[in-house]
Motif scaffolding. Structure first.
Motif, short mmCIF file in Angstrom:
data_model
loop_
_atom_site.label_atom_id
_atom_site.label_comp_id
_atom_site.label_asym_id
_atom_site.label_seq_id
_atom_site.Cartn_x
_atom_site.Cartn_y
_atom_site.Cartn_z
N ALA A 178 11.68 -5.00 -9.03
CA ALA A 178 12.77 -5.71 -8.34
C ALA A 178 12.24 -6.40 -7.08
O ALA A 178 12.63 -7.53 -6.78
CB ALA A 178 13.90 -4.74 -7.99
N GLY A 179 11.35 -5.75 -6.37
CA GLY A 179 10.76 -6.35 -5.18
C GLY A 179 10.02 -7.64 -5.51
O GLY A 179 10.16 -8.65 -4.80
N ARG A 180 9.24 -7.62 -6.58
CA ARG A 180 8.53 -8.82 -7.02
C ARG A 180 9.51 -9.93 -7.40
O ARG A 180 9.31 -11.10 -7.08
CB ARG A 180 7.62 -8.52 -8.21
N LEU A 181 10.58 -9.55 -8.10
CA LEU A 181 11.56 -10.54 -8.53
C LEU A 181 12.32 -11.14 -7.34
O LEU A 181 12.58 -12.35 -7.32
CB LEU A 181 12.53 -9.92 -9.54
N TRP A 182 12.68 -10.31 -6.35
CA TRP A 182 13.36 -10.83 -5.16
C TRP A 182 12.51 -11.91 -4.50
O TRP A 182 13.02 -12.97 -4.12
CB TRP A 182 13.65 -9.73 -4.15
N VAL A 183 11.24 -11.63 -4.34
CA VAL A 183 10.34 -12.59 -3.69
C VAL A 183 10.23 -13.86 -4.53
O VAL A 183 10.33 -14.98 -4.01
CB VAL A 183 8.95 -11.96 -3.46
N ALA A 184 10.03 -13.71 -5.83
CA ALA A 184 9.83 -14.87 -6.71
C ALA A 184 11.08 -15.72 -6.85
O ALA A 184 10.99 -16.95 -6.90
CB ALA A 184 9.37 -14.40 -8.09
N LEU A 185 12.25 -15.08 -6.91
CA LEU A 185 13.49 -15.82 -7.17
C LEU A 185 14.16 -16.34 -5.90
O LEU A 185 15.05 -17.18 -5.99
CB LEU A 185 14.46 -14.94 -7.97
N GLY A 186 13.75 -15.81 -4.76
CA GLY A 186 14.35 -16.28 -3.52
C GLY A 186 15.86 -16.17 -3.56
O GLY A 186 16.42 -15.17 -3.99
N VAL B 26 22.87 -14.08 -11.21
CA VAL B 26 22.75 -15.38 -10.56
C VAL B 26 24.11 -16.05 -10.53
O VAL B 26 25.01 -15.68 -11.28
CB VAL B 26 21.72 -16.29 -11.28
N GLU B 27 24.25 -17.04 -9.67
CA GLU B 27 25.52 -17.78 -9.61
C GLU B 27 25.77 -18.51 -10.91
O GLU B 27 26.86 -18.46 -11.46
CB GLU B 27 25.52 -18.75 -8.44
N ARG B 28 24.73 -19.20 -11.41
CA ARG B 28 24.84 -19.85 -12.71
C ARG B 28 23.46 -19.95 -13.33
O ARG B 28 22.47 -20.07 -12.62
CB ARG B 28 25.53 -21.20 -12.62
N LEU B 29 23.43 -19.87 -14.64
CA LEU B 29 22.17 -19.98 -15.36
C LEU B 29 21.75 -21.45 -15.39
O LEU B 29 22.54 -22.32 -15.73
CB LEU B 29 22.32 -19.47 -16.80
N ASP B 30 20.50 -21.69 -15.02
CA ASP B 30 19.97 -23.05 -15.10
C ASP B 30 18.45 -22.97 -15.23
O ASP B 30 17.87 -21.88 -15.20
CB ASP B 30 20.41 -23.91 -13.91
N GLU B 31 17.83 -24.10 -15.38
CA GLU B 31 16.38 -24.16 -15.59
C GLU B 31 15.60 -23.67 -14.38
O GLU B 31 14.43 -23.28 -14.50
CB GLU B 31 15.95 -25.58 -15.96
N ARG B 32 16.20 -23.67 -13.22
CA ARG B 32 15.51 -23.23 -12.00
C ARG B 32 15.01 -21.79 -12.14
O ARG B 32 13.87 -21.49 -11.80
CB ARG B 32 16.45 -23.37 -10.81
N VAL B 33 15.86 -20.92 -12.64
CA VAL B 33 15.46 -19.51 -12.79
C VAL B 33 14.31 -19.39 -13.79
O VAL B 33 13.34 -18.68 -13.55
CB VAL B 33 16.66 -18.63 -13.21
N SER B 34 14.40 -20.11 -14.90
CA SER B 34 13.33 -20.06 -15.90
C SER B 34 12.01 -20.53 -15.31
O SER B 34 10.96 -19.93 -15.55
CB SER B 34 13.70 -20.91 -17.12
N ALA B 35 12.05 -21.58 -14.52
CA ALA B 35 10.83 -22.10 -13.89
C ALA B 35 10.25 -21.09 -12.91
O ALA B 35 9.02 -20.87 -12.88
CB ALA B 35 11.13 -23.42 -13.20
N LEU B 36 11.10 -20.46 -12.12
CA LEU B 36 10.63 -19.47 -11.15
C LEU B 36 10.02 -18.25 -11.86
O LEU B 36 8.99 -17.72 -11.42
CB LEU B 36 11.77 -19.04 -10.22
N MET B 37 10.64 -17.82 -12.94
CA MET B 37 10.12 -16.68 -13.70
C MET B 37 8.77 -17.05 -14.34
O MET B 37 7.84 -16.24 -14.35
CB MET B 37 11.13 -16.23 -14.75
N ALA B 38 8.67 -18.26 -14.87
CA ALA B 38 7.41 -18.70 -15.49
C ALA B 38 6.28 -18.74 -14.46
O ALA B 38 5.13 -18.42 -14.79
CB ALA B 38 7.60 -20.06 -16.14
#
Length: 192
Positions: A28-36, A65-77
């Motif tokens: 979760a810590g890694r995800l918080w940092v990556a997803l901002g 998330v507020e809404r699913l969009d390509e931004r999250v996919s890009a950040l995860m990638a």
């Protein structure tokens, strides 16, 4: 279906491990940092989030998330997470409501996990939290669900078949969870 690198170990449902909570916190810590600011909440969900519940050694994480969009996919990638391609990793039905989601596998060689990205307030996000909170609260249901999964994993060692059979039984478990929620006044979706 799992990616090829995830097929190295056979299906096994093991006794609860205390380290799962710590491993979730690290992830979760890694995800918080990556997803901002894209992440509103990051929840430990699924069987590894329930102390005392037998589970596959795979951490389930829900990112709201507020809404699913390509931004999250890009950040995860950017941090090596891979979108799972199956249709059931895009749409799920919770409480009769069709909901969008995106599921990610970990980077190659990383700790086994599934990261489920769902819209905050969606029926599917509530479902994941209700599953967790109900099984944390009800010892009899927790023990029965764990025993069922252990027997199923021995009888049906194919991960896909295991998942399909388990999914067909989930409405029974979640019917009890809904009754528990109504009786206790449980309100899901609070950020934890």
């Amino acid at each position: 279906m799992p990616f090829a690198d995830e097929m190295a170990s056979p299906l096994a449902v093991v006794e609860h491990r205390d380290e799962w909570a710590r491993e979730f916190e690290e992830l979760a810590g890694r995800l918080w940092v990556a997803l901002g600011g894209a992440a509103l909440a990051i929840d430990h969900v699924g069987s590894t989030s329930v102390p005392g519940l037998a589970a596959k050694d795979c951490i389930d994480v829900q990112v709201r998330v507020e809404r699913l969009d390509e931004r999250v996919s890009a950040l995860m990638a950017e941090i090596g997470f891979r979108e799972r391609p199956e249709p059931w990793n895009r749409i799920e039905v919770s409480g009769g409501v069709e909901c969008r989601k995106v599921v990610f596998a970990p980077p190659v060689g990383a700790r086994r996990c599934n990261v489920h990205v769902r819209e905050d307030g969606g029926a599917n996000a509530r479902y994941a939290l209700l599953f967790r909170d109900y099984l944390r609260a009800d010892e009899v249901a927790r023990e029965a669900w764990g025993a069922f999964k252990q027997r199923l994993a021995v009888s049906v060692p194919d991960l896909f078949d295991y998942g399909q059979i388990k999914a067909s039984v989930m409405p029974v478990l979640m019917g009890s969870a809904e009754r528990w929620a109504a009786a206790t006044g449980w309100v899901g979706g609070r950020h934890d």
